[in-house]
Design a protein around this motif. Structure first.
Motif, PDB file in Angstrom:
ATOM      1  N   PHE A  70       6.652   2.112   7.197  1.00 31.38           N
ATOM      2  CA  PHE A  70       5.369   1.490   7.522  1.00 31.38           C
ATOM      3  C   PHE A  70       5.519   0.253   8.404  1.00 31.38           C
ATOM      4  CE2 PHE A  70       3.556   4.266   4.532  1.00 31.38           C
ATOM      5  CZ  PHE A  70       2.178   4.114   4.500  1.00 31.38           C
ATOM      6  N   TYR A  71       4.554   0.107   9.303  1.00 29.57           N
ATOM      7  CA  TYR A  71       4.265  -1.171   9.960  1.00 29.57           C
ATOM      8  C   TYR A  71       2.838  -1.548   9.556  1.00 29.57           C
ATOM      9  CZ  TYR A  71       8.280  -0.691  13.145  1.00 29.57           C
ATOM     10  OH  TYR A  71       9.538  -0.584  13.679  1.00 29.57           O
ATOM     11  N   THR A  72       2.631  -2.795   9.150  1.00 29.77           N
ATOM     12  CA  THR A  72       1.299  -3.210   8.702  1.00 29.77           C
ATOM     13  C   THR A  72       0.873  -4.525   9.347  1.00 29.77           C
ATOM     14  OG1 THR A  72       2.195  -4.377   6.762  1.00 29.77           O
ATOM     15  CG2 THR A  72       1.586  -2.080   6.455  1.00 29.77           C
ATOM     16  N   ALA A  73      -0.440  -4.685   9.487  1.00 33.67           N
ATOM     17  CA  ALA A  73      -1.037  -5.943   9.957  1.00 33.67           C
ATOM     18  C   ALA A  73      -2.526  -5.902   9.626  1.00 33.67           C
ATOM     19  CB  ALA A  73      -0.847  -6.126  11.466  1.00 33.67           C
ATOM     20  N   HIS A  74      -3.080  -6.993   9.154  1.00 35.21           N
ATOM     21  CA  HIS A  74      -4.501  -6.986   8.795  1.00 35.21           C
ATOM     22  C   HIS A  74      -5.365  -7.291  10.015  1.00 35.21           C
ATOM     23  CE1 HIS A  74      -5.609 -11.381   8.595  1.00 35.21           C
ATOM     24  NE2 HIS A  74      -4.322 -11.555   8.336  1.00 35.21           N
ATOM     25  N   TRP A  75      -6.494  -6.571  10.111  1.00 38.05           N
ATOM     26  CA  TRP A  75      -7.386  -6.755  11.259  1.00 38.05           C
ATOM     27  C   TRP A  75      -8.491  -7.770  10.988  1.00 38.05           C
ATOM     28  CZ3 TRP A  75     -12.342  -6.114   9.923  1.00 38.05           C
ATOM     29  CH2 TRP A  75     -12.680  -5.187   8.920  1.00 38.05           C
ATOM     30  N   ASP A  76      -8.751  -8.110   9.712  1.00 38.10           N
ATOM     31  CA  ASP A  76      -9.932  -8.910   9.379  1.00 38.10           C
ATOM     32  C   ASP A  76      -9.702 -10.396   9.574  1.00 38.10           C
ATOM     33  OD1 ASP A  76      -9.570 -10.140   6.159  1.00 38.10           O
ATOM     34  OD2 ASP A  76      -8.131  -8.705   6.957  1.00 38.10           O
ATOM     35  N   HIS A  77     -10.814 -11.119   9.711  1.00 35.01           N
ATOM     36  CA  HIS A  77     -10.784 -12.581   9.680  1.00 35.01           C
ATOM     37  C   HIS A  77     -12.055 -13.065   8.987  1.00 35.01           C
ATOM     38  CE1 HIS A  77      -8.728 -16.248  10.527  1.00 35.01           C
ATOM     39  NE2 HIS A  77      -9.744 -16.755  11.202  1.00 35.01           N
ATOM     40  N   LEU A  78     -12.512 -14.264   9.279  1.00 37.39           N
ATOM     41  CA  LEU A  78     -13.537 -14.926   8.471  1.00 37.39           C
ATOM     42  C   LEU A  78     -14.960 -14.766   8.970  1.00 37.39           C
ATOM     43  CD1 LEU A  78     -11.656 -18.308   7.843  1.00 37.39           C
ATOM     44  CD2 LEU A  78     -11.559 -16.212   6.499  1.00 37.39           C
ATOM     45  N   GLY A  79     -15.127 -14.203  10.166  1.00 31.58           N
ATOM     46  CA  GLY A  79     -16.485 -14.056  10.690  1.00 31.58           C
ATOM     47  C   GLY A  79     -17.081 -15.379  11.108  1.00 31.58           C
TER      48      GLY A  79
ATOM     49  N   THR B 298      -7.889  -4.029   5.914  1.00 31.53           N
ATOM     50  CA  THR B 298      -9.020  -4.934   5.788  1.00 31.53           C
ATOM     51  C   THR B 298      -8.767  -5.966   4.685  1.00 31.53           C
ATOM     52  OG1 THR B 298     -11.420  -5.058   5.431  1.00 31.53           O
ATOM     53  CG2 THR B 298     -10.222  -3.436   4.133  1.00 31.53           C
ATOM     54  N   CYS B 299      -9.574  -6.978   4.679  1.00 27.33           N
ATOM     55  CA  CYS B 299      -9.708  -7.899   3.550  1.00 27.33           C
ATOM     56  C   CYS B 299      -8.414  -8.594   3.113  1.00 27.33           C
ATOM     57  CB  CYS B 299     -10.331  -7.187   2.349  1.00 27.33           C
ATOM     58  SG  CYS B 299     -12.119  -7.404   2.288  1.00 27.33           S
ATOM     59  N   GLU B 300      -7.539  -8.895   4.046  1.00 28.76           N
ATOM     60  CA  GLU B 300      -6.411  -9.754   3.691  1.00 28.76           C
ATOM     61  C   GLU B 300      -6.921 -11.134   3.327  1.00 28.76           C
ATOM     62  OE1 GLU B 300      -3.124 -12.702   4.374  1.00 28.76           O
ATOM     63  OE2 GLU B 300      -5.102 -12.573   5.294  1.00 28.76           O
ATOM     64  N   GLU B 301      -7.900 -11.599   4.094  1.00 27.93           N
ATOM     65  CA  GLU B 301      -8.411 -12.957   3.890  1.00 27.93           C
ATOM     66  C   GLU B 301      -9.194 -13.100   2.586  1.00 27.93           C
ATOM     67  OE1 GLU B 301      -7.314 -15.185   5.623  1.00 27.93           O
ATOM     68  OE2 GLU B 301      -6.994 -14.526   7.691  1.00 27.93           O
ATOM     69  N   CYS B 302      -9.604 -11.997   1.982  1.00 28.00           N
ATOM     70  CA  CYS B 302     -10.327 -12.086   0.712  1.00 28.00           C
ATOM     71  C   CYS B 302      -9.473 -11.617  -0.453  1.00 28.00           C
ATOM     72  CB  CYS B 302     -11.654 -11.336   0.779  1.00 28.00           C
ATOM     73  SG  CYS B 302     -11.642  -9.758   1.637  1.00 28.00           S
ATOM     74  N   GLY B 303      -8.148 -11.734  -0.310  1.00 26.05           N
ATOM     75  CA  GLY B 303      -7.273 -11.465  -1.439  1.00 26.05           C
ATOM     76  C   GLY B 303      -6.413 -10.218  -1.321  1.00 26.05           C
TER      77      GLY B 303
ATOM     78  N   LEU C 245      -7.084  -7.300  -0.321  1.00 24.58           N
ATOM     79  CA  LEU C 245      -7.750  -6.158  -0.968  1.00 24.58           C
ATOM     80  C   LEU C 245      -7.510  -4.840  -0.245  1.00 24.58           C
ATOM     81  CD1 LEU C 245     -11.183  -7.674  -2.070  1.00 24.58           C
ATOM     82  CD2 LEU C 245      -9.043  -7.495  -3.354  1.00 24.58           C
ATOM     83  N   GLY C 246      -7.456  -4.862   1.078  1.00 25.63           N
ATOM     84  CA  GLY C 246      -7.235  -3.612   1.809  1.00 25.63           C
ATOM     85  C   GLY C 246      -5.853  -3.041   1.556  1.00 25.63           C
ATOM     86  N   SER C 247      -4.834  -3.880   1.622  1.00 19.87           N
ATOM     87  CA  SER C 247      -3.475  -3.402   1.365  1.00 19.87           C
ATOM     88  C   SER C 247      -3.311  -3.037  -0.100  1.00 19.87           C
ATOM     89  CB  SER C 247      -2.447  -4.457   1.779  1.00 19.87           C
ATOM     90  OG  SER C 247      -2.670  -5.687   1.118  1.00 19.87           O
ATOM     91  N   ARG C 248      -3.946  -3.783  -0.982  1.00 18.78           N
ATOM     92  CA  ARG C 248      -3.868  -3.449  -2.407  1.00 18.78           C
ATOM     93  C   ARG C 248      -4.510  -2.088  -2.676  1.00 18.78           C
ATOM     94  NH1 ARG C 248      -7.309  -6.784  -6.622  1.00 18.78           N
ATOM     95  NH2 ARG C 248      -7.816  -4.988  -7.921  1.00 18.78           N
ATOM     96  N   TYR C 249      -5.647  -1.836  -2.018  1.00 19.68           N
ATOM     97  CA  TYR C 249      -6.297  -0.539  -2.222  1.00 19.68           C
ATOM     98  C   TYR C 249      -5.396   0.591  -1.735  1.00 19.68           C
ATOM     99  CZ  TYR C 249      -9.731   3.141  -2.525  1.00 19.68           C
ATOM    100  OH  TYR C 249     -10.372   4.317  -2.872  1.00 19.68           O
ATOM    101  N   TYR C 250      -4.782   0.390  -0.559  1.00 22.57           N
ATOM    102  CA  TYR C 250      -3.882   1.435  -0.083  1.00 22.57           C
ATOM    103  C   TYR C 250      -2.730   1.640  -1.065  1.00 22.57           C
ATOM    104  CZ  TYR C 250      -0.675   4.401   2.211  1.00 22.57           C
ATOM    105  OH  TYR C 250       0.142   5.467   2.439  1.00 22.57           O
ATOM    106  N   ALA C 251      -2.102   0.557  -1.518  1.00 24.73           N
ATOM    107  CA  ALA C 251      -0.943   0.688  -2.403  1.00 24.73           C
ATOM    108  C   ALA C 251      -1.309   1.356  -3.729  1.00 24.73           C
ATOM    109  CB  ALA C 251      -0.327  -0.685  -2.658  1.00 24.73           C
ATOM    110  N   GLU C 252      -2.526   1.082  -4.220  1.00 29.63           N
ATOM    111  CA  GLU C 252      -2.955   1.680  -5.483  1.00 29.63           C
ATOM    112  C   GLU C 252      -3.549   3.073  -5.296  1.00 29.63           C
ATOM    113  OE1 GLU C 252      -5.570  -1.173  -7.284  1.00 29.63           O
ATOM    114  OE2 GLU C 252      -3.963  -2.620  -7.662  1.00 29.63           O
ATOM    115  N   HIS C 253      -3.925   3.401  -4.053  1.00 35.51           N
ATOM    116  CA  HIS C 253      -4.475   4.721  -3.722  1.00 35.51           C
ATOM    117  C   HIS C 253      -3.775   5.233  -2.460  1.00 35.51           C
ATOM    118  CE1 HIS C 253      -7.831   3.958  -6.554  1.00 35.51           C
ATOM    119  NE2 HIS C 253      -7.756   2.720  -6.084  1.00 35.51           N
ATOM    120  N   PRO C 254      -2.458   5.420  -2.519  1.00 35.21           N
ATOM    121  CA  PRO C 254      -1.710   5.718  -1.298  1.00 35.21           C
ATOM    122  C   PRO C 254      -2.021   7.090  -0.721  1.00 35.21           C
ATOM    123  CG  PRO C 254      -0.299   5.951  -3.225  1.00 35.21           C
ATOM    124  CD  PRO C 254      -1.596   5.359  -3.709  1.00 35.21           C
TER     125      PRO C 254
END
Length: 546
Positions: free
Chosen positions: A313-322, A369-374, A376-385
């Motif tokens: 894997f290569y990973t990077a979050h796309w989200d920010h604060l709006g 998604t949602c690196e900035e909010c905890g 959440l996007g990577s956690r969702y992927y890891a828990e639902h791979p």
């Protein structure tokens, strides 16, 4: 900019039991790094906040770049993985009161304490919950440590110290790695462990030095809307209330209970510490405003030739604060460095790998998604791979590229955890650079970006980047640039694309990421965590059951 001959040889050599064949890596496109960063951080994308129109623009753009690079959709024909979210906003929070001691103690919301909940429920009401001091709130059988031994905290409120027991130990010596924070020191772990033991409420005592940030950070982060994954069961297995209290109020609470905070805190640093019931009860209540919504991860794949069901894997979050607090009339937090630049690195790596052609194993490019909010996007992927974690070899995460220029040094986040570091050391040395220690390991940086979601479930993930010793300007110039970013741009509207940025250092770092990922993808072995790492056991269990 191409790899030096020495670097290319190390990439292709059978170093560290890999079977990669010698080859010259393709150039990393500076134009791609510039274009993707500039586009994603433009005002048109409105700061890329999840669930806003900025999300659709950002994710559609990333898909277009993945397609152009030559990737295939990574989720059964789709470029997206839906991520269900729920927004919880606490309101009408009462003071948190402690009764039964020498004198009543009341904590005012925001001023003295902050509270939230993971539970998706309209009301939280805790009344007369017995309070127990559980030290650092750690259960670590591999280290012979259990702060919950011999105590039943079901239905009770636990008070927990921040960080881990040997945070004041210089260097890396100590059962919990000395000054460097382990995951046992992170607030997320403490709330998870309290819930596992059935605590009704879990309150961490804020102390600026071991926390590595002031009360203002806690106050702003823990008030207002809070996002969480929207899961079946509405998180009913979590504590009803989680939060923080000011250090001074913790001392008042302990004194009311006839205890000395400093004495018990010192005791909590020793192996064999026993939790202490304080003989007081806690009460608090608040309401929740609930809003269900959804975001998405973007995923592309370059299928492997001979072992397509092994994944790197290569990973990077796309989200920010709006939209955020305005500065000089500008209220868009563009997130150019954080993390449009990381996504740019992801696209550049997709292009480079596609140009080289498929590796033996599959290469997956995941923008979450949602690196900035905890996380959440990577956690969702890891828990639902989408691809089994037991078949995920490892990978690299990028959270901000170096735009200061080339450096003589390279810093590994969370050093001392995985065998990926051994591989990266050789690659760094081939660039005539040196690996330096993380300057502030007590801040727990390894646990604060998306690689950690994988690490927590056993997948070795590498995180690291340029240090501050610039080849032009030295450490003084590099440190000044770091401070300027932290003080004037980080999570502010000023984190904007700058045409004057020097991308030469970013190119060198992305070359390293390419080399490490390609080495894993063209190899046959399975790098693991070091035996002392807190993630080794879960990886061994995962691989054994594949």
């Amino acid at each position: 900019m191409r790899l030096s001959p020495t670097f290319a040889v190390i990439l292709g050599a059978a170093a560290l039991s890999t079977s990669a064949t010698a080859q010259t890596a393709p150039a990393i496109s500076v134009q791609t790094l510039k274009d993707v960063t500039k586009t994603l951080s433009s005002d048109a994308y409105e700061g890329r906040k999840p669930t806003t129109p900025g999300e659709d623009k950002a994710t559609d753009y990333i898909v277009a770049r993945f397609k152009a690079a030559g990737l295939k959709p990574g989720n059964n024909g789709s470029w997206f993985q839906p991520v269900p979210l729920v927004e919880l906003t606490a309101r009408d929070v009462t003071p948190m009161t402690f009764s039964g001691g020498k004198t009543p103690v009341a904590l005012q919301y925001r001023q003295d304490m902050v509270l939230a909940t993971y539970r998706v429920t309209p009301t939280i009401a805790i009344k007369d919950s017995p309070v127990v001091f559980v030290g650092y709130g750690i259960t670590a059988p591999e280290r012979g440590w259990d702060d919950y031994a011999g105590v039943d905290v079901h239905g009770k409120t636990v008070v927990i110290l921040v960080n881990d027991p040997d945070w004041q130990t210089p260097g890396r010596d100590g059962l919990f790695e000395g000054k460097a924070m382990t995951y046992y020191g992170r607030w997320t772990y403490k709330f998870e462990e309290a819930a596992r033991h059935g605590a009704t409420a879990a309150i961490i005592v804020h102390d600026t030095e071991p926390a590595a940030y002031g009360w203002g950070v806690v106050q702003s982060s823990w008030t207002g809307p809070q996002l969480e994954l929207d899961e079946k069961g509405d998180h009913a297995d979590q504590s009803a209330a989680i939060g923080w209290m000011q250090l001074a109020k913790a001392k008042d609470l302990f004194a009311s209970a006839g205890q000395n905070f400093e004495t018990l805190s010192a005791s909590a640093k020793t192996k064999g510490f026993t939790a202490v019931p304080l003989g007081v009860t806690a009460s608090v209540s608040f309401a929740n405003t609930i809003k269900r919504q959804a975001s998405k991860n973007v995923i592309g794949i370059l299928p492997g030739k001979t072992a397509p069901k092994d994944y790197v894997f290569y990973t990077a979050h796309w989200d920010h604060l709006g939209h955020c607090d305005a500065v000089n009339g500008d209220d868009i937090c563009n997130g150019a460095l954080d993390n449009a630049s990381g996504v740019a690195g992801l696209v550049a790596l997709a292009e480079a790998n596609a140009k080289t052609g498929p590796a033996k194993r599959s290469l997956v490019f995941l923008s979450v998604t949602c690196e900035e909010c905890g996380l959440l996007g990577s956690r969702y992927y890891a828990e639902h791979p989408i691809y089994p974690l037991a078949q995920t070899v490892g990978g690299v995460n990028m959270d901000g590229l170096n735009v200061k220029g080339r450096t003589r040094d390279f810093v590994v986040a969370g050093a001392g955890k995985s065998e990926l570091e051994d591989r990266m050391k050789l690659l760094v040395e081939a660039q005539d650079r040196v690996i330096k220690p993380e300057p502030n390991p007590e801040r727990g940086g390894y646990f604060r970006s998306d690689h950690f979601s994988f690490a927590k479930l056993g997948v070795p993930m590498f995180d690291g980047g340029a240090g501050e010793d610039l080849r032009v300007g030295g450490v003084a110039a590099g440190h000044a640039a770091t401070l300027d970013y932290i003080q004037n741009r980080y999570h502010k509207p000023q984190d904007e694309y700058n045409a004057a940025w020097d991308w030469s250092g970013a190119v060198e770092d992305v070359q390293l990421y390419y080399a490490l990922g390609r080495q894993l993808a063209d190899g046959t072995d399975w790098p693991n965590w070091y035996k002392s790492a807190e993630f080794r056991a879960v990886r061994d269990t995962s691989r054994a059951g594949k």
